[in-house]
Scaffold this motif. Structure first.
Motif, PDB file in Angstrom:
ATOM      1  N   ARG A  50     -20.935 -18.609  51.911  1.00 27.20           N
ATOM      2  CA  ARG A  50     -20.176 -19.811  51.565  1.00 27.20           C
ATOM      3  C   ARG A  50     -19.159 -20.192  52.646  1.00 27.20           C
ATOM      4  NH1 ARG A  50     -17.068 -21.596  46.436  1.00 27.20           N
ATOM      5  NH2 ARG A  50     -16.274 -23.544  47.252  1.00 27.20           N
ATOM      6  N   ALA A  51     -18.828 -19.258  53.506  1.00 27.23           N
ATOM      7  CA  ALA A  51     -17.786 -19.473  54.511  1.00 27.23           C
ATOM      8  C   ALA A  51     -18.184 -20.541  55.532  1.00 27.23           C
ATOM      9  CB  ALA A  51     -17.480 -18.161  55.231  1.00 27.23           C
ATOM     10  N   ARG A  52     -17.209 -21.294  55.956  1.00 28.03           N
ATOM     11  CA  ARG A  52     -17.408 -22.285  57.036  1.00 28.03           C
ATOM     12  C   ARG A  52     -17.823 -21.554  58.305  1.00 28.03           C
ATOM     13  NH1 ARG A  52     -14.678 -27.383  58.646  1.00 28.03           N
ATOM     14  NH2 ARG A  52     -15.536 -27.792  60.701  1.00 28.03           N
ATOM     15  N   TRP A  53     -17.149 -20.446  58.574  1.00 31.37           N
ATOM     16  CA  TRP A  53     -17.537 -19.541  59.650  1.00 31.37           C
ATOM     17  C   TRP A  53     -16.938 -18.183  59.398  1.00 31.37           C
ATOM     18  CZ3 TRP A  53     -13.532 -18.267  63.355  1.00 31.37           C
ATOM     19  CH2 TRP A  53     -12.445 -19.130  63.373  1.00 31.37           C
ATOM     20  N   LEU A  54     -17.497 -17.186  60.091  1.00 30.60           N
ATOM     21  CA  LEU A  54     -17.023 -15.817  59.983  1.00 30.60           C
ATOM     22  C   LEU A  54     -16.349 -15.440  61.293  1.00 30.60           C
ATOM     23  CD1 LEU A  54     -20.109 -14.073  58.302  1.00 30.60           C
ATOM     24  CD2 LEU A  54     -17.990 -14.828  57.197  1.00 30.60           C
ATOM     25  N   LEU A  55     -15.233 -14.745  61.175  1.00 31.43           N
ATOM     26  CA  LEU A  55     -14.450 -14.318  62.321  1.00 31.43           C
ATOM     27  C   LEU A  55     -14.358 -12.804  62.321  1.00 31.43           C
ATOM     28  CD1 LEU A  55     -12.447 -14.905  64.680  1.00 31.43           C
ATOM     29  CD2 LEU A  55     -10.646 -15.019  62.942  1.00 31.43           C
ATOM     30  N   SER A  56     -14.571 -12.202  63.476  1.00 39.19           N
ATOM     31  CA  SER A  56     -14.392 -10.758  63.641  1.00 39.19           C
ATOM     32  C   SER A  56     -13.179 -10.542  64.528  1.00 39.19           C
ATOM     33  CB  SER A  56     -15.631 -10.144  64.293  1.00 39.19           C
ATOM     34  OG  SER A  56     -15.383  -8.786  64.624  1.00 39.19           O
ATOM     35  N   LEU A  57     -12.253  -9.712  64.084  1.00 47.61           N
ATOM     36  CA  LEU A  57     -11.091  -9.388  64.904  1.00 47.61           C
ATOM     37  C   LEU A  57     -11.454  -8.398  66.004  1.00 47.61           C
ATOM     38  CD1 LEU A  57      -8.369  -9.043  62.131  1.00 47.61           C
ATOM     39  CD2 LEU A  57      -8.678 -10.938  63.737  1.00 47.61           C
ATOM     40  N   SER A  58     -12.547  -7.664  65.797  1.00 49.63           N
ATOM     41  CA  SER A  58     -12.947  -6.625  66.740  1.00 49.63           C
ATOM     42  C   SER A  58     -14.270  -6.048  66.258  1.00 49.63           C
ATOM     43  CB  SER A  58     -11.880  -5.526  66.763  1.00 49.63           C
ATOM     44  OG  SER A  58     -12.325  -4.380  67.435  1.00 49.63           O
ATOM     45  N   PRO A  59     -15.041  -5.422  67.145  1.00 52.02           N
ATOM     46  CA  PRO A  59     -16.222  -4.714  66.650  1.00 52.02           C
ATOM     47  C   PRO A  59     -15.832  -3.451  65.877  1.00 52.02           C
ATOM     48  CG  PRO A  59     -16.088  -4.574  69.053  1.00 52.02           C
ATOM     49  CD  PRO A  59     -14.984  -5.476  68.599  1.00 52.02           C
ATOM     50  N   MET A  60     -14.568  -3.046  65.982  1.00 48.71           N
ATOM     51  CA  MET A  60     -14.089  -1.902  65.219  1.00 48.71           C
ATOM     52  C   MET A  60     -13.731  -2.340  63.798  1.00 48.71           C
ATOM     53  SD  MET A  60     -11.615   0.074  67.868  1.00 48.71           S
ATOM     54  CE  MET A  60     -11.295  -1.031  69.222  1.00 48.71           C
TER      55      MET A  60
END
Length: 144
Positions: free
Chosen positions: A104-114
């Motif tokens: 459902r998200a407009r986009w997904l954000l990752s702060l880090s691969p950790m």
């Protein structure tokens, strides 16, 4: 970026004082930014709570390890590109975001691969929102 048009929906309570202190510092610098704490449960129940807390005019941005990994300048540009849209960043609980919520998200954000504890992810996100604001304003906080 206008912090008053951004909310952070975060599953779980803050338990570490140093995280609370750090958040307090950045919240002073981002007047209007709201953080809404949601009860931790199963990912499906957390997703229900997120959807109930989500305002009809908000765009959902989910934090997830499989999301876009952006540099600080790229994040500032992406937020600027969203103009005056209202945004709700969502940090899930220990098991992450429910797949239906991710979809459902407009986009997904990752702060880090950790992977980070949700409390630390909250602090990192708020710091990056502040950094994005200073980048957009040409302030001295961000050093490229």
């Amino acid at each position: 970026m206008n912090p008053a048009r951004i909310r952070l929906l975060a599953v779980g309570k803050l338990r570490k004082r140093w995280v609370s202190d750090g958040l307090a510092l950045y919240l002073k610098r981002l007047p209007g930014l709201q953080i809404v704490e949601l009860k931790d449960s199963t990912p499906a129940r957390e997703a229900e709570a997120v959807l109930l807390a989500l305002r009809p005019d908000e765009q959902l941005i989910g934090l997830s390890e499989e999301g876009d990994q952006l540099g600080s300048v790229q994040l500032a540009q992406r937020l600027e590109g969203l103009g005056s849209e209202r945004l709700a960043f969502v940090i899930g609980g220990a098991d992450g975001l429910d797949p239906a919520l991710k979809a459902r998200a407009r986009w997904l954000l990752s702060l880090s691969p950790m992977t980070f504890p949700h409390e630390l992810a909250r602090l990192l996100l708020v710091e990056q929102l502040y950094r994005a604001q200073t980048i957009q304003q040409g302030g001295p906080y961000h050093k490229a």
